[in-house]
Structures are given as structure tokens and as C-alpha cells.
Design a protein around this motif. Structure first.
Motif, PDB file in Angstrom:
ATOM      1  N   PRO A 227       1.278  16.606 -41.341  1.00 28.35           N
ATOM      2  CA  PRO A 227       0.302  15.674 -40.750  1.00 28.35           C
ATOM      3  C   PRO A 227      -0.941  15.496 -41.619  1.00 28.35           C
ATOM      4  N   ARG A 231      -1.804  12.060 -43.921  1.00 24.61           N
ATOM      5  CA  ARG A 231      -3.052  11.350 -43.611  1.00 24.61           C
ATOM      6  C   ARG A 231      -3.959  11.209 -44.834  1.00 24.61           C
ATOM      7  N   PHE A 232      -4.066  12.301 -45.620  1.00 27.77           N
ATOM      8  CA  PHE A 232      -5.055  12.303 -46.682  1.00 27.77           C
ATOM      9  C   PHE A 232      -4.461  12.169 -48.089  1.00 27.77           C
ATOM     10  N   PRO A 234      -0.790  10.945 -48.850  1.00 29.57           N
ATOM     11  CA  PRO A 234       0.623  10.568 -48.689  1.00 29.57           C
ATOM     12  C   PRO A 234       1.361  10.392 -50.008  1.00 29.57           C
TER      13      PRO A 234
END
Length: 253
Positions: A227, A231-232, A234
Motif C-alpha cells: 500500500p 501510493r508513493f 509505484p
């Protein structure tokens, strides 16, 4: 969940994760019904612990699946269904050795069978005081890799199915948890990848999860980072997954 008072149905228990789960749960005092396709492996599994009963069930044969469910429920109650069985072919779609039957088998075992098995068991699960459905999924449900596009698509569908069922069953006594796994050392992953965890490690984490109040998602092992990475960063995950790899024709978990 008091495991010693629960009865589990596990698919794909002939080897790998399913076999490890069946044995670990039985050792905790749970009753386990283990389904798979390899009769010899299932006989050995049943002989390993008195709490395990096994049955040969081909999940691609829906009539056989329905008969197996009816036969099982005529003699026992199920508190937790673990949809574990899976098939993966490490081949690209244009590979001449990857045919229609391979696609049908992957979709049948990975998506249709767990969907139908859950549907068939839901009326019974609603009658239990505390019931759970576990969907064994993969980090590939969130981001596909270069190989095994159909497998990745089926896991993405399981991810969506799990979320949909959680909405449908909200407020009921039945909970659904998607278990997102990293690369696990099974026949399916033989000769591919590194840093794998063992089926026993997966079983330990799932059993720990079963002792807690149900959550929508269980991230196992390294997938706990997914996750955050998606989010930061990819691009990091995409770089790792979207490089084609050489791998053998892979079979079930």
C-alpha cells in the motif's frame, strides 16, 4: 476465533499453502476438510493428523463441486471457508503453447470455483454463530507482472469480489478477508524469483489473523509494504514486476 471449536474447508490442499494450512489448523485443534486433486497427496495428508479429512475434488467440474458441497453439509457444519486453490501459467498470451484450455483452467480454478463455492456455502455460513470466508490472493491482484497476465487478472477479480462480498455481507455474521500473499515457495513458483517465504510462514500468519476480529485485508509478509509503495513509489513496484522472466509451466498452489 477459538480454532479448536471451528471446522474449516480448504481448497487446493494437495500441496503448498493449502496443505500447510490444513496441517497447522489441525495441530491447533480445528477440524479440517481438505480438498484437492492429487489423491496420493491427500491420503498422506489425512494420515498425518486425525483432525483432517480429505476428498478429491476437481474445481473445474462444477457439478462435482456442487455434489461435494451437498455431501459435506449433509454430515457436518463449516465455520470457515478458505478459497486457496490456484493455477498459474508463467506464459505470455501470444505463446503458442498457451492455449484456450489453459485460459479456461486458470479462470475456472482461480475465479469461478471460489465464487461458486462461496455462493453455495453462504446460506449455511449464515446459520453459524461466527463464520468467515478467506480469499487467498496475491500482490499481483494490485499490479500485474509481465508474465501470467490471465493469472493476474483472476487475482484482481478476487480482490474486487472480496470487496463486493464485504459490502453485501455487512451487518451479517459472515465476514470476508482477502489474504494478499507475497512470493511463496511452492510448486507454482519453482525456479522463479527469490526472497520467497514458506507455506508454513503463510499458515502461521493466517492462523494469527483467524484469532483476531476479522479485517477486510490481511497483508502477508512483504506485501505489507505494497500500500505504501503503490501510493508513493509505484514505479518501483512496476519496475520489479513488469520485466519478463523465464519460468516453467506452473501448476496449482
Amino acid at each position: 476465533m477459538k480454532l479448536e471449536q471451528q471446522t474449516f474447508l480448504i481448497t487446493g490442499a494437495s500441496a503448498g499453502i493449502g496443505q500447510a494450512l490444513a496441517l497447522a489448523l489441525a495441530q491447533q485443534g480445528a477440524r479440517v476438510y481438505a480438498w484437492g486433486r492429487n489423491a496420493a497427496s491427500l491420503r498422506a495428508l489425512a494420515a498425518s493428523h486425525a483432525n483432517i479429512q480429505t476428498q478429491v475434488v476437481d474445481l473445474t467440474q462444477l457439478a462435482q463441486l456442487r455434489l461435494a458441497v451437498n455431501t459435506l453439509l449433509a454430515s457436518t457444519s463449516i465455520d470457515c471457508l478458505i478459497n486457496n486453490a490456484g493455477i498459474q501459467h508463467a506464459k505470455q498470451l501470444q505463446d503458442e503453447t498457451y492455449g484456450l484450455q489453459d485460459i479456461v483452467d486458470e479462470v475456472s480454478v482461480n475465479l469461478i470455483a471460489p465464487t461458486e463455492l462461496t455462493r453455495l456455502l453462504l446460506p449455511h455460513l449464515h446459520s453459524r454463530p461466527q463464520a468467515r470466508v478467506l480469499m487467498i490472493s496475491s500482490g499481483l491482484a494490485l499490479l500485474p507482472k509481465a508474465e501470467s497476465a490471465v493469472y493476474c487478472a483472476t487475482k484482481a477479480a478476487i480482490h474486487s469480489l472480496s470487496e463486493g462480498l464485504q459490502l453485501q455481507l455487512k451487518g451479517s455474521k459472515v465476514t470476508v478477508t482477502e489474504c494478499i500473499l507475497p512470493l511463496v515457495d511452492t510448486r507454482m513458483t519453482a525456479g522463479r524469483g527469490s526472497g520467497k517465504i514458506t507455506p508454513g510462514q503463510v499458515a502461521d500468519e493466517i492462523i494469527s489473523e483467524l484469532r483476531r476480529p476479522a479485517r477486510p485485508i490481511l497483508y502477508v509478509g512483504k506485501t505489507r509494504l505494497l500500500p505504501i509503495l503503490l501510493r508513493f513509489a509505484p514505479f518501483v513496484v512496476r519496475r520489479l514486476l513488469q520485466t519478463p522472466i523465464a519460468g516453467p509451466h506452473s501448476q496449482s498452489q
